[in-house]
Design a protein around this motif. Structure first.
Motif, PDB file in Angstrom:
ATOM      1  N   ILE A  88       0.846  -1.205   0.000  1.00  0.00           N
ATOM      2  CA  ILE A  88       0.000   0.000   0.000  1.00  0.00           C
ATOM      3  C   ILE A  88       0.878   1.252   0.000  1.00  0.00           C
ATOM      4  CG2 ILE A  88      -1.610   1.375   1.408  1.00  0.00           C
ATOM      5  CD1 ILE A  88      -3.046  -0.884   0.025  1.00  0.00           C
ATOM      6  N   PRO A 127       2.156 -10.389   2.338  1.00  0.00           N
ATOM      7  CA  PRO A 127       1.881 -11.799   2.631  1.00  0.00           C
ATOM      8  C   PRO A 127       0.733 -12.026   3.621  1.00  0.00           C
ATOM      9  CG  PRO A 127       4.008 -11.086   3.561  1.00  0.00           C
ATOM     10  CD  PRO A 127       3.532  -9.994   2.662  1.00  0.00           C
ATOM     11  N   HIS A 152       9.750  -0.711   8.497  1.00  0.00           N
ATOM     12  CA  HIS A 152      10.065  -1.623   9.597  1.00  0.00           C
ATOM     13  C   HIS A 152      11.418  -2.287   9.362  1.00  0.00           C
ATOM     14  CE1 HIS A 152       8.877  -3.765  13.150  1.00  0.00           C
ATOM     15  NE2 HIS A 152       9.034  -4.930  12.575  1.00  0.00           N
ATOM     16  N   SER A 153      11.520  -3.057   8.286  1.00  0.00           N
ATOM     17  CA  SER A 153      12.769  -3.802   8.099  1.00  0.00           C
ATOM     18  C   SER A 153      13.405  -3.630   6.720  1.00  0.00           C
ATOM     19  CB  SER A 153      12.523  -5.284   8.388  1.00  0.00           C
ATOM     20  OG  SER A 153      11.434  -5.736   7.625  1.00  0.00           O
ATOM     21  N   MET A 188      -0.477  -8.218  -3.069  1.00  0.00           N
ATOM     22  CA  MET A 188      -0.538  -7.618  -1.728  1.00  0.00           C
ATOM     23  C   MET A 188       0.540  -8.209  -0.833  1.00  0.00           C
ATOM     24  SD  MET A 188      -4.688  -7.935  -1.262  1.00  0.00           S
ATOM     25  CE  MET A 188      -4.705  -9.722  -1.357  1.00  0.00           C
ATOM     26  N   MET A 240      -5.277  -0.710  -6.343  1.00  0.00           N
ATOM     27  CA  MET A 240      -5.425  -0.003  -5.065  1.00  0.00           C
ATOM     28  C   MET A 240      -5.136   1.490  -5.171  1.00  0.00           C
ATOM     29  SD  MET A 240      -6.715  -1.965  -2.898  1.00  0.00           S
ATOM     30  CE  MET A 240      -6.573  -0.895  -1.472  1.00  0.00           C
ATOM     31  N   ILE A 292      -2.091 -10.228   4.349  1.00  0.00           N
ATOM     32  CA  ILE A 292      -3.437 -10.063   3.768  1.00  0.00           C
ATOM     33  C   ILE A 292      -3.674 -11.076   2.641  1.00  0.00           C
ATOM     34  CG2 ILE A 292      -2.674  -8.104   2.346  1.00  0.00           C
ATOM     35  CD1 ILE A 292      -5.507  -7.062   2.342  1.00  0.00           C
ATOM     36  N   ALA A 348      -0.679   2.521   6.696  1.00  0.00           N
ATOM     37  CA  ALA A 348      -0.428   1.386   5.807  1.00  0.00           C
ATOM     38  C   ALA A 348       0.450   0.330   6.440  1.00  0.00           C
ATOM     39  CB  ALA A 348       0.186   1.880   4.502  1.00  0.00           C
TER      40      ALA A 348
END
Ligand code: NAD
Ligand code: MG
Length: 401
Positions: free
Chosen positions: A25, A216, A48-49, A214, A276, A218, A109
């Motif tokens: 997203i 993993p 995050h990573s 998308m 999206m 969802i 998101a």
């Protein structure tokens, strides 16, 4: 003035922060931004990573700040994020940054209940939020919608079905004339399979979604239909609509994104190719509509759209959504936490596919229900459900693969 109190002339760009910018997203959102020159300014992004992608986004969009939530990746971020951009570490710093006076809107998101903290902070500061993170509403329910109302902040849905419903309900007073809201779902990669056939499905098959690309988590939710269950709960809170007025219908092409049936029997739908970037853009430019990068309908190719009833035996996760929507309170937090762990265990190869809804039902039914929880209670229910879900042992006869 915007809801945040930050003054904005019609020509000034909307100043946004994107939390979870490195995900599917987030990447789509940044693509929309590049197609809306002068309308939107990216003030901050979080990841995050995936630090390489975050650094690349920082170089391209030149935000004021970049936030990293995974502490183990901070050193890497220090070496890769351009030094003239402020680097923030951890959830508290992110919550403060999204609440700052120079932000008009926060695009939520992040995946999972981890997204609740920043969404909550943004709403508390009166910011409008473009909400992709459905787990925020599944877990937070009426507390989240209540906070938005209290602070005069808009909850702009990004989930395609909820964006469709939101678009269909723009006429003043429309919600009061609704008979039924019907969410469509593609049916996922296993549509048409029987319960017996689903026993042997692999991780690779479950990750292979027919219409949407998308993240993993969802994608697995779409394969179990837990995603539709989460969306029923999301719609329950977003539109303040009891579960008896919510429905789900399978539509493999993912072009009709939802239906509204009004009290006079008229049914209206929102349709657009599965992309999206449309619901993201609608939230970013709301209430305006402008040309953008979204894929267009190919009218010369259009022949038929298909619809079918969901198979509730093969996909028992769906009923959980209606049950939790009816129950409210802490049920959403328990369901969501159990599901997050179940999906992670499936992806790690330690749980068969059909055990996912079974685990979630067991944890949900065993949880100590509180009908009027506060945030602290929700956090405790989330933690406990995660622990139990980690320890849950499958008594089904199939082997994990
Ligand atoms: P994704 O896995 O591609 O991206 C997740 C993002 O969250 C990444 O930026 C990641 O860095 C961040 N993140 C992960 N764990 C985190 C943590 N513990 N703390 C902070 N940040 C963390 O997921 P996605 O497909 O982009 O989905 C994001 C959200 O949008 C989900 O709630 C999903 O249900 C919802 N959604 C996605 C789609 C879609 O088409 N991808 C459609 C509708 C709704
Ligand atoms: Mg959706």
């Amino acid at each position: 003035m915007t809801a945040s109190g930050h003054s904005q002339s019609p020509s000034a760009p909307r100043r946004i922060a994107i939390v979870g910018a490195t995900g599917t997203i987030g990447v789509n959102c940044l693509d929309v931004v590049t197609h809306l020159p002068g309308r939107v300014k990216v003030v901050g992004i979080s990841g995050h990573s995936n630090i390489d992608r975050l650094a690349e986004q920082a170089r391209q969009f030149k935000p004021d700040w970049v936030a990293v939530s995974e502490p183990d990746r901070l050193e890497e971020a220090k070496s890769k994020i351009p030094p003239n951009i402020r680097l923030l570490a951890g959830g508290d710093a992110l919550a403060r940054a999204v609440s700052a006076p120079d932000i008009d809107m926060v695009v939520c998101a992040i995946v999972g209940a981890a997204g609740l903290e920043s969404a909550w902070a943004a709403l508390e500061a009166g910011k409008d939020i473009a909400l992709a993170n459905k787990e925020t509403l599944v877990v937070g329910g009426s507390l989240v919608t209540g906070l938005a109302r209290e602070r005069g902040a808009k909850l702009l849905p990004v989930d395609s079905e909820h964006s469709a419903l939101f678009q269909l309900l723009q006429e003043p007073g429309a919600l009061g004339r609704v008979e039924r809201l019907v969410l469509t779902g593609s049916g996922g990669p296993f549509r048409g399979k029987t319960q017996a056939e689903l026993r042997d499905v692999t991780i690779e098959q479950a990750l292979n979604h027919p219409t949407w690309k998308m993240g993993p988590k969802i994608t697995i939710d779409s394969a179990t239909l837990m995603n539709k269950a989460l969306e029923v709960i999301e719609a329950r809170w977003l539109f303040d609509m009891g579960p008896e007025k919510l429905g789900v219908i399978i539509h493999p092409e993912s072009v009709v994104h939802s239906f509204v049936e009004f009290v006079d029997g008229s049914v209206v739908a929102q349709a657009s190719p599965p992309d999206m970037r449309l619901p993201i853009q609608y939230a970013l430019t709301y209430p305006e509509r402008v040309p953008g990068p979204t894929r267009r309908m190919r009218w010369d190719e259009l022949r038929s759209w298909h619809f079918e009833q969901p198979d509730r035996q093969a996909f028992p996760a769906l009923d959980l959504g209606f049950e939790v929507a009816a129950r409210g309170g802490t049920a959403g937090a328990a369901l969501n936490a159990a599901n997050e762990v179940a999906v992670a265990r499936f992806l790690a190869g330690s749980l068969p596919f059909m055990a996912i809804p079974k685990l979630v039902r067991d944890i949900l039914e065993g949880h100590e229900h509180d009908s009027r929880p506060d945030l602290g209670t929700l956090a405790r229910v989330d933690r406990k459900a995660r622990q139990e879900a980690e320890q849950w042992r499958n008594t089904m006869t199939t082997t994990a693969r």
